[in-house]
Design an enzyme around this catalytic site. Structure first.
Site, short mmCIF file in Angstrom:
data_model
loop_
_atom_site.label_atom_id
_atom_site.label_comp_id
_atom_site.label_asym_id
_atom_site.label_seq_id
_atom_site.Cartn_x
_atom_site.Cartn_y
_atom_site.Cartn_z
N ASP A 122 -48.73 21.83 -21.63
CA ASP A 122 -47.65 21.06 -21.04
C ASP A 122 -46.76 22.03 -20.27
O ASP A 122 -46.45 23.12 -20.75
CB ASP A 122 -46.85 20.37 -22.15
CG ASP A 122 -46.50 18.94 -21.80
OD1 ASP A 122 -45.84 18.74 -20.76
OD2 ASP A 122 -46.87 18.02 -22.56
N ASP B 213 -44.74 17.88 -16.73
CA ASP B 213 -43.71 16.94 -17.16
C ASP B 213 -42.82 16.52 -15.99
O ASP B 213 -42.32 17.38 -15.25
CB ASP B 213 -42.87 17.65 -18.24
CG ASP B 213 -41.99 16.70 -19.01
OD1 ASP B 213 -42.52 15.84 -19.72
OD2 ASP B 213 -40.76 16.82 -18.91
N HIS C 86 -47.35 10.34 -26.28
CA HIS C 86 -46.28 10.57 -27.27
C HIS C 86 -44.99 9.84 -26.91
O HIS C 86 -44.03 9.92 -27.67
CB HIS C 86 -46.01 12.07 -27.37
CG HIS C 86 -45.52 12.64 -26.06
ND1 HIS C 86 -46.31 12.72 -24.94
CD2 HIS C 86 -44.31 13.10 -25.70
CE1 HIS C 86 -45.62 13.21 -23.95
NE2 HIS C 86 -44.39 13.46 -24.36
N ASP C 87 -44.95 9.17 -25.75
CA ASP C 87 -43.74 8.43 -25.35
C ASP C 87 -43.93 6.92 -25.44
O ASP C 87 -42.97 6.16 -25.23
CB ASP C 87 -43.39 8.74 -23.88
CG ASP C 87 -42.97 10.18 -23.66
OD1 ASP C 87 -42.46 10.81 -24.60
OD2 ASP C 87 -43.15 10.67 -22.53
N GLU D 165 -46.99 14.15 -14.41
CA GLU D 165 -46.33 12.95 -14.93
C GLU D 165 -45.23 12.56 -13.96
O GLU D 165 -44.40 13.39 -13.59
CB GLU D 165 -45.74 13.23 -16.32
CG GLU D 165 -45.21 11.95 -16.95
CD GLU D 165 -44.02 12.18 -17.87
OE1 GLU D 165 -43.80 11.36 -18.76
OE2 GLU D 165 -43.30 13.17 -17.67
O1 TEU Z 1 -41.12 11.91 -20.19
C1 TEU Z 1 -40.58 11.42 -19.02
C2 TEU Z 1 -39.97 10.09 -19.05
O2 TEU Z 1 -39.23 9.80 -18.16
C3 TEU Z 1 -40.19 9.08 -20.07
O3 TEU Z 1 -41.36 9.10 -20.73
C4 TEU Z 1 -39.06 9.15 -21.02
O4 TEU Z 1 -39.34 10.05 -22.03
C5 TEU Z 1 -38.77 7.84 -21.62
O5 TEU Z 1 -39.84 7.39 -22.37
C6 TEU Z 1 -38.26 6.83 -20.66
O6 TEU Z 1 -37.65 5.81 -21.36
C7 TEU Z 1 -41.36 13.27 -20.27
C8 TEU Z 1 -41.96 13.61 -21.61
O7 TEU Z 1 -43.22 13.00 -21.74
C9 TEU Z 1 -40.99 13.20 -22.67
O8 TEU Z 1 -41.51 13.37 -23.96
C10 TEU Z 1 -39.75 14.03 -22.48
O9 TEU Z 1 -38.76 13.61 -23.38
C11 TEU Z 1 -39.21 13.92 -21.06
O10 TEU Z 1 -40.20 14.04 -20.07
C12 TEU Z 1 -38.23 15.04 -20.81
O11 TEU Z 1 -38.88 16.27 -20.79
#
Ligand code: TEU
Length: 562
Positions: free
Chosen positions: A99, A206, A336-337, A264
């Site tokens: 990552d 990310d 994971h989100d 992402e």
């Molecule tokens: O996530 C980016 C993001 O904008 C979304 O997934 C956010 O976490 C949320 O779910 C919106 O409601 C990335 C990573 O995958 C996430 O785990 C991190 O928290 C985020 O960036 C910040 O680095």
């Protein structure tokens, strides 16, 4: 880049290290735990491992707040463990993807500590701004712009010592780097190069389309009732993004070394994706869009609505067609989100969980692109079932709860939204055995209450388990060029129950038909290609003899000559 890249043949398995496997009893997963369980991933047939961040971090956002890009956080192990992991991955013919979190660092990164000093030559490494004109710095409304952060509250934090604000699109412990500054970019590329030299095979980047912002930073439109503006266009896909991606590609040798990259990207539509992943340019291998995981949301993430199936399948179909001649799709339902797909779009009741997990896997894996399996998805893990705010560990859940309740949304409604959509749903530790098997200590987040019945040991021992189905799908992709390269056509686009499509390559064709509901479904056979001479290659439940009726969550894959 014109040849077919190696990763367009791959299946990626995502590991969230803190929740994967703990070997030292501290309640957090670690690198040795990953090494111990590599065969589970290899057995599935996945050939790329993506690790969520393992770098030194105060863990405000579970490692997405990095304090040292060049060292392993002691909670995960040592650099020796890491080198051993790389070797263990490579010895199984697999690749390792790290990552890369470079839109922001932790506020505990040495760059930011220095940047806090107004006279320092790192001041300009982050985005500092004075208070809004005519306002007393540090008072409500004095923030430089009216932007809200992704995690609730203002996107600006006031730094008393220097009397200025720094930008943080995520938590206040995640200050945004200033990519306009060439020294920042150079430092990032140098760091990436050191990881490549150590043996990593690529990067999952990310929120990479937030690195170029539109300057000057200006107020966004406010929606009534919302204290902060969330006009994503002001911070995403900025005017220099392509320049930065191409520069990174060149400086790290991404194309020349055939490194794996997936960016992402929030607010990334098909047109953007085509630009960023075009084979005629050296930018990114593929992107993660948020479009298809937003189809069941009405406005905010905390107000989910029931899935209208045509919205999901038509969205994926549009991307299939849109990237068919140039660019490349990533295929994901979970990470994971995101909540667990079997709870979100399947049926997680004991009666239908396994079949619906398989049906979801079948449709996703038979699209064109690179499929991603998120740890636990391969055994049909369900949502966490949290009902109280104290149960949540996630900085996003807590921040959004605080903001929504402060704005007058009833607690019950916020908790219902979190229970369906929160990121902790995907973060409960891997249940390796009926007893847990994740740690000998106290897990940082409780294991799912259904661990005794939903766990790796039981599922993989079952020839009709979810993992066996993933294995079959991944094997089919390896064996069958149609799965990788076949043209996609969505059938019955408006059907609210069936998900049907074909994939065609030369005279080879696959037909996928799935009943995405918990009741019997009749199939309008006349609208499908004739099944004469068709061979059933895969099914999510014991197949009946004809295709007139599908059992709940029954998914079938037929092969025939076009
Ligand atoms: O996530 C980016 C993001 O904008 C979304 O997934 C956010 O976490 C949320 O779910 C919106 O409601 C990335 C990573 O995958 C996430 O785990 C991190 O928290 C985020 O960036 C910040 O680095």
């Amino acid at each position: 880049m014109s040849q077919t890249p190696w990763w367009s043949r791959s299946v990626v398995y995502q590991i969230y290290p803190r929740s994967f496997a703990d070997t030292d009893g501290d309640g957090f997963g670690d690198l040795r735990g990953i090494i111990d369980h590599l065969d589970h991933v290899a057995d599935l047939g996945a050939d790329v491992l993506w690790l969520s961040p393992i770098y030194v971090s105060p863990q405000d956002d579970n490692g997405y707040d990095i304090a040292d890009y060049e060292a392993i956080d002691p909670m995960f192990g040592t650099m020796d463990d890491f080198d051993e992991l790389v070797a263990a991955v490579h010895s199984r013919g697999m690749k390792l993807v790290m990552d890369l979190v470079v839109n922001h660092t932790s506020d505990e990164h040495a760059w930011f500590t220095e940047s806090r000093q107004p006279g320092s030559d790192k001041r300009d490494w982050y985005v500092w701004r004075p208070a809004r004109e005519g306002h007393e710095p540090g008072t409500p409304g004095a923030e430089p712009t009216n932007w809200g952060s992704f995690f609730g509250g203002s996107a600006w934090a006031y730094d008393e010592a220097s009397g200025e604000y720094y930008l943080h699109l995520f938590s206040r412990k995640q200050p945004d780097l200033n990519w306009e500054n060439p020294a920042v970019r150079e430092a990032v590329y140098a760091m990436m190069n050191r990881w490549v030299d150590r043996g990593v095979d690529g990067f999952r980047m990310d929120v990479i389309n937030l690195i170029s912002k539109t300057y000057p930073l200006a107020d966004g439109v406010l929606t009534p009732g919302d204290p902060y503006s969330f006009e994503i266009e002001r911070v995403a896909n900025g005017p220099r993004l392509i320049e930065f991606l191409e520069e990174m590609n060149r400086e790290v040798g991404i194309t020349s070394k055939q490194l794996f990259t997936v960016g992402e990207m929030v607010a990334c539509g098909l047109e953007h994706a085509r630009e960023y992943t075009s084979r005629h340019h050296d930018r990114l291998g593929m992107v993660f869009t948020f479009e298809h995981v937003s189809v069941d949301q009405s406005g905010s993430k905390l107000s989910p609505k029931k899935l209208h199936l045509p919205d999901l399948k038509q969205n994926l179909a549009r991307w299939q067609e849109g990237l068919a001649d140039d660019g490349w799709n990533s295929l994901y339902f979970e990470n994971h989100d995101q909540p667990r797909s079997v709870s979100r779009w399947g049926d997680d009741s004991p009666e239908h969980r396994v079949a619906s997990a398989k049906a979801l896997a079948t449709v996703l894996h038979l699209h064109q692109g690179t499929p991603y399996v998120y740890q636990g998805q391969e055994i049909g893990m369900t949502n966490a079932g949290f009902t109280r705010i104290e149960q949540y560990a996630d900085v996003e859940a807590r921040g959004q709860f605080a903001q929504a309740t402060a704005a007058g949304v009833p607690e019950e409604a916020v908790l219902a939204g979190l229970s369906a959509m929160s990121r902790d749903n995907a973060r409960t530790p891997m249940p390796w055995t009926p007893e847990g098997g994740f740690t000998t200590g106290t897990p940082w987040l409780p294991l799912n209450a259904n661990t005794a019945s939903i766990n790796v040991a039981d599922d993989v021992a079952d020839p009709d388990g979810v993992a066996a189905h993933y294995k079959a799908l991944i094997a089919l992709r390896r064996e069958d060029a149609v799965v990788r390269d076949g043209a996609f056509e969505l059938l019955l686009p408006d059907d609210e129950t069936l998900w049907a499509f074909t994939r065609t390559l030369g005279d080879q064709r696959l037909l996928v038909v799935a009943n995405m509901s918990s009741h019997l479904a009749g199939v309008p056979i006349s609208a499908l290609p004739s099944l004469e001479d068709a061979e059933l290659v895969l099914s999510s439940v014991y197949p009946g003899t004809d295709l007139q009726t599908l059992a709940p969550w029954e998914a079938r894959v037929y092969r025939f000559r076009a």
